[in-house]
Design a protein around this motif. Structure first.
Motif, short mmCIF file in Angstrom:
data_model
loop_
_atom_site.label_atom_id
_atom_site.label_comp_id
_atom_site.label_asym_id
_atom_site.label_seq_id
_atom_site.Cartn_x
_atom_site.Cartn_y
_atom_site.Cartn_z
N ALA A 1 0.84 -1.20 0.00
CA ALA A 1 0.00 0.00 0.00
C ALA A 1 0.87 1.25 0.00
O ALA A 1 1.82 1.36 0.78
N GLY A 2 0.56 2.17 -0.90
CA GLY A 2 1.29 3.43 -0.94
C GLY A 2 2.54 3.42 -1.79
O GLY A 2 3.21 4.45 -1.91
N VAL A 3 2.88 2.28 -2.40
CA VAL A 3 4.00 2.21 -3.34
C VAL A 3 3.43 1.92 -4.72
O VAL A 3 2.58 1.04 -4.88
N GLY A 4 3.88 2.67 -5.71
CA GLY A 4 3.30 2.59 -7.04
C GLY A 4 3.75 1.39 -7.84
O GLY A 4 4.69 0.67 -7.49
N THR A 5 3.05 1.20 -8.97
CA THR A 5 3.38 0.17 -9.94
C THR A 5 3.62 0.84 -11.29
O THR A 5 2.89 1.77 -11.67
N VAL A 6 4.63 0.40 -12.02
CA VAL A 6 4.97 0.97 -13.32
C VAL A 6 3.96 0.51 -14.37
O VAL A 6 3.71 -0.68 -14.52
N THR A 7 3.38 1.48 -15.10
CA THR A 7 2.39 1.13 -16.12
C THR A 7 2.78 1.61 -17.52
O THR A 7 2.07 1.33 -18.48
N ARG A 8 3.92 2.34 -17.64
CA ARG A 8 4.35 2.82 -18.95
C ARG A 8 5.82 2.49 -19.17
O ARG A 8 6.60 2.50 -18.22
N PRO A 9 6.21 2.26 -20.43
CA PRO A 9 7.63 2.05 -20.71
C PRO A 9 8.40 3.36 -20.62
O PRO A 9 7.82 4.44 -20.61
N GLY A 10 9.73 3.24 -20.54
CA GLY A 10 10.60 4.40 -20.52
C GLY A 10 11.29 4.60 -19.19
O GLY A 10 12.23 5.39 -19.09
N LEU A 11 10.84 3.90 -18.15
CA LEU A 11 11.48 3.97 -16.84
C LEU A 11 12.50 2.86 -16.71
O LEU A 11 12.51 1.91 -17.52
N PRO A 12 13.39 2.91 -15.70
CA PRO A 12 14.40 1.86 -15.56
C PRO A 12 13.84 0.56 -14.98
O PRO A 12 14.60 -0.27 -14.51
N LEU A 13 12.52 0.39 -15.02
CA LEU A 13 11.85 -0.80 -14.53
C LEU A 13 10.84 -1.25 -15.57
O LEU A 13 10.28 -0.44 -16.31
N GLU A 14 10.59 -2.54 -15.63
CA GLU A 14 9.63 -3.07 -16.59
C GLU A 14 8.20 -2.72 -16.18
O GLU A 14 7.90 -2.56 -14.99
N VAL A 15 7.32 -2.61 -17.18
CA VAL A 15 5.90 -2.40 -16.90
C VAL A 15 5.38 -3.55 -16.03
O VAL A 15 5.68 -4.72 -16.27
N GLY A 16 4.62 -3.19 -15.00
CA GLY A 16 4.09 -4.18 -14.08
C GLY A 16 4.92 -4.37 -12.83
O GLY A 16 4.46 -4.99 -11.86
N GLU A 17 6.14 -3.80 -12.81
CA GLU A 17 7.02 -3.95 -11.65
C GLU A 17 6.67 -2.92 -10.58
O GLU A 17 6.23 -1.81 -10.89
N PRO A 18 6.89 -3.26 -9.31
CA PRO A 18 6.74 -2.24 -8.27
C PRO A 18 7.78 -1.13 -8.47
O PRO A 18 8.89 -1.38 -8.93
#
Length: 370
Positions: free
Chosen positions: A109-126
């Motif tokens: 709770a309170g930590v986001g999930t990646v939903t778009r490409p372009g970040l240093p984490l894969e989509v769907g990752e915390p």
């Protein structure tokens, strides 16, 4: 540098206190929780080693042992940095996994999930960034070696009220939904470095490029964002909330070019860019009315008007004097600010234009793209 009970350390020569990133807090909370799982006791305070060798100690603000899991929580102290996460309770819940599982990260709770490409984490990752992940892995391995564990754990990081706090960050625009990001490269927050804001600018460029955006706008605030949308029809993910950090935008776009960059902001702030300042904050740069007088002359002002501009109380006051006389000072400031931006870009293949607005969002100066 060390901190007793998680308190920040005093910075030499400044009198300001440094603080600790959410990544450092999550690492300390994970270390305490995993140690409790292996030994039955929570270390309090819990000491960790940061990437540059600092060894802060953090007091636990929450702890819970549930047999198959343990949770520890640490209140983030950002020191004297204006950080929206200052005072937030960062929790880590650790569960044992079968041997060979490694460290598995979850968004609580309170930590986001990646939903778009372009970040240093894969989509769907915390949204737990790479450096904090590595810090956590390293400390899990150390605790396992010290207390006879396998190091195979599920780590769920949460932040109390994180979803609410995240609304005042870039996360929604970056496609990080549900809460905050767990950030940090050194573990230390340097006061007034505004490193989180600058990191958000960089991630904003990354996300826009990944989405195929070729025209970005670096804006000083919400009014200038509305102006950029009105002028160019740009989508939300092409808008960079640069605040006062024009230099951060330009230096990152220099390394990661886009076809066109518009810089849009208040006349007074962008007159500072025209003077060569890359940080437009009022505490770190001032409007140079002598320069405004010179630019007014180059735009057609006579000596009497130039003298009035030099003596004006504010940048907008100088602008109004010139506007009343039919002298396009706003356009001249935009042109010189554009040229300063191009100098920072150092030949990168980026076309730049500058738009100056007043407090109501009316365009009062504009350069051609170059």
């Amino acid at each position: 540098m060390s901190a007793s009970g998680g308190r920040s350390a005093q910075l030499k020569h400044t009198g300001l206190r440094s603080g600790w990133t959410t990544g450092a807090c999550a690492t300390a909370a994970t270390t305490a929780a995993y140690t409790a799982l292996l030994t039955g006791e929570f270390p309090d305070p819990v000491t960790i080693t940061l990437p540059k060798g600092h060894t802060p100690a953090f007091a636990l603000a929450a702890e819970e042992h549930g047999g198959s899991y343990a949770m520890a929580g640490i209140v983030k102290d950002a020191g004297d940095d204006p950080d929206v996460t200052h005072g937030a309770l960062v929790r880590s819940t650790v569960r044992l996994l079968p041997p060979g599982s490694g460290v598995v990260f979850r968004a609580g709770a309170g930590v986001g999930t990646v939903t778009r490409p372009g970040l240093p984490l894969e989509v769907g990752e915390p949204a737990i960034n790479p450096v904090p992940r590595q810090m956590i892995r390293d400390h899990v391995a150390r605790a396992a070696a010290r207390h006879g564990g396998t190091g195979d754990v599920e780590v769920t990081v949460s932040v109390d009220h994180g979803e609410e706090i995240a609304r005042s960050t870039w996360n929604p625009r970056l496609g990080i939904l549900g809460g905050l990001s767990i950030l940090g490269t050194t573990g230390i927050v340097v006061p007034y470095s505004c490193s989180a804001w600058i990191d958000s600018i960089r991630r904003g460029v990354d996300v826009a490029r990944a989405a195929g955006r070729t025209h970005l706008a670096g804006c000083t605030g919400s009014t200038s964002e509305k102006t950029a949308v009105s002028l160019y029809g740009l989508p939300e993910d092409a808008l960079l909330d640069m605040g006062d950090f024009a230099g951060a935008v330009l230096k990152y776009v220099r390394r990661h070019p886009v076809e066109r960059l518009t810089i849009c902001g208040g006349f007074a702030k962008l007159s500072k860019l025209a003077a060569g300042h890359m940080d437009l904050h009022s505490a770190r740069s001032q409007v140079d009315k002598g320069l405004l007088a010179e630019l007014a002359r180059s735009a057609g002002a006579d000596e009497a008007l130039a003298a009035e501009v030099a003596a004006a109380n504010t940048g907008l006051g100088a602008l109004h004097l010139c506007s009343a006389a039919g002298v396009p000072l706003g356009d001249r400031v935009a042109e010189v600010a554009r040229d300063q931006a191009l100098a920072v870009l150092r030949g990168a293949p980026v076309m730049v234009d500058v738009v100056c607005i007043d407090r109501a969002g009316t365009v009062v100066g504009r350069s051609t793209p170059r």
